[in-house]
Design an enzyme around this catalytic site. Sequence first.
Site, PDB file in Angstrom:
ATOM      1  N   GLY A   1       0.821  -1.210   0.000  1.00 41.65           N
ATOM      2  CA  GLY A   1       0.000   0.000   0.000  1.00 41.65           C
ATOM      3  C   GLY A   1       0.845   1.245   0.000  1.00 41.65           C
ATOM      4  O   GLY A   1       2.050   1.186  -0.229  1.00 41.65           O
ATOM      5  N   ASN A   2       0.215   2.371   0.243  1.00 43.24           N
ATOM      6  CA  ASN A   2       0.957   3.622   0.337  1.00 43.24           C
ATOM      7  C   ASN A   2       0.270   4.526   1.359  1.00 43.24           C
ATOM      8  O   ASN A   2      -0.761   4.172   1.920  1.00 43.24           O
ATOM      9  CB  ASN A   2       1.074   4.300  -1.030  1.00 43.24           C
ATOM     10  CG  ASN A   2      -0.288   4.606  -1.613  1.00 43.24           C
ATOM     11  OD1 ASN A   2      -1.004   5.459  -1.116  1.00 43.24           O
ATOM     12  ND2 ASN A   2      -0.663   3.864  -2.654  1.00 43.24           N
ATOM     13  N   ARG A   3       0.822   5.711   1.570  1.00 44.73           N
ATOM     14  CA  ARG A   3       0.371   6.539   2.701  1.00 44.73           C
ATOM     15  C   ARG A   3      -0.778   7.479   2.356  1.00 44.73           C
ATOM     16  O   ARG A   3      -1.170   8.313   3.174  1.00 44.73           O
ATOM     17  CB  ARG A   3       1.560   7.351   3.229  1.00 44.73           C
ATOM     18  CG  ARG A   3       2.576   6.464   3.946  1.00 44.73           C
ATOM     19  CD  ARG A   3       3.768   7.279   4.400  1.00 44.73           C
ATOM     20  NE  ARG A   3       3.380   8.413   5.188  1.00 44.73           N
ATOM     21  CZ  ARG A   3       4.089   9.530   5.304  1.00 44.73           C
ATOM     22  NH1 ARG A   3       5.224   9.636   4.655  1.00 44.73           N
ATOM     23  NH2 ARG A   3       3.665  10.522   6.049  1.00 44.73           N
TER      24      ARG A   3
END
Length: 414
Positions: free
Chosen positions: A213-215
């Site tokens: 995932g990412n932020r």
Amino acid sequence: MGSLTGRRIVLGVTGGVAAYKAVEVCRRLVDAGAHVAPVLTRGALHFVGRATFDALASEPVQTSLWDEPHPIPHTRLGQGADLVVVCPATARLLSDYRTGRSGDLLTATLLATRAPVIVCPAMHTEMWEQPSVQENVEVLASRGVTVVGPEDGRLAGGDVGEGRLADPATVVTAAEEVLGATRGDAGGDLAGLTVLVTAGGTREPICPVRFLGNRSSGKQGHALVAEAAARGAQVRCVTTQPGTAPAGPGIDVTAVDTAAEMAAAVIAQAVDADIVLMAAAVADFRPVEVAAEKIKKGDGPTEIILEPTVDILAELGRSRINGQVLVGFAAETRDLRQNAVAKLAAKGIDLIVANDVSAPQVGFEHDTNAVLVMDASGGAREVSLADKREVAGVVLDAALAEHRTNRTGNGDVR
Ligand code: CTP
């Protein structure tokens, strides 16, 4: 669509028995599609519980200048508001607001806003009739503040007289009228347009438990949704964060998780969209295989092989629909301008909104952003650190200008 859809309303609640009716006002405003930020004074907390507003409003209750991580909450609230409603407004609040005193978060927010303000006085008849109170209300009204009520009726302690808080329905109607007037007769500059917005970071499963995932929090995308709806657009929101997406009559939310799900939803929904804003952080790669069972530590070293995902924006750029405006977003940590220009050309889009996510308070998870909005002909507009809703306004201004050019440029439709 109602005039409250997507509008940001600060609901100020002061300390009077009638504060319980503000709960109903809050619920009705949220039901009508508004984003409600409740600000309760210390006095209000004697009459109504924080938990009630926390459950019903769009944001947690705020009571103090000092209790949120944002260093200047009153300016965030005041500058981001489309409307401030003080319900009920005590004699103390009316006096402070008239004289410009800012002793608490609510009065500081009233001073820090250029948005229209509604006050709904409620107090005992004797207090309401005091020349000082009457004068304060007259002065506020002469400055353009909308005064709703009070009404005649039963008061606390069994008394009857003028001073009862206006009915919640009357307060909500006043909010609709005030915001309807600011949106204008045409229903907003995006009325008649369909705007598709993506928001949040995609999650690419590795096994039933883990993902890549990412932020991205979805905040900038959701701010675009709220702003576009507030300006009269029909908005389609494809998001990985449906729990925090704005809701309302003009907003259609599709929840997705992976890049492939986002691609399918966006490609289907972009067919007749006038403006597409790809604010989502889409994974560029995903695991080739998703393990059927949880990968255990004891399984030993594990290799995860990745394959590219579909570049949704580039796909839309290739199959561009007549007159459609495509807007990309680029989160960078260096060479902002060069990277933005390269992406604009590579994806065949009209605008790119680039931000340097290594700068303080910018991008991922923050309520604020600082961006560079660039167009295909080299034009650039810089927005220094501002609330994400404000940034959304600038992006939509640029997208609307592109839309008008695409429609009218040389009499052709692109
Ligand atoms: N984007 C997309 N589909 C992807 C990846 C990105 O539509 N599979 C969109 C994003 O939503 C964003 C824009 O493309 O609007 C730029 O995303 P970014 O990840 O910065 O660009 P990339 O081309 O993936 O370049 P980078 O190598 O910097 O990741």
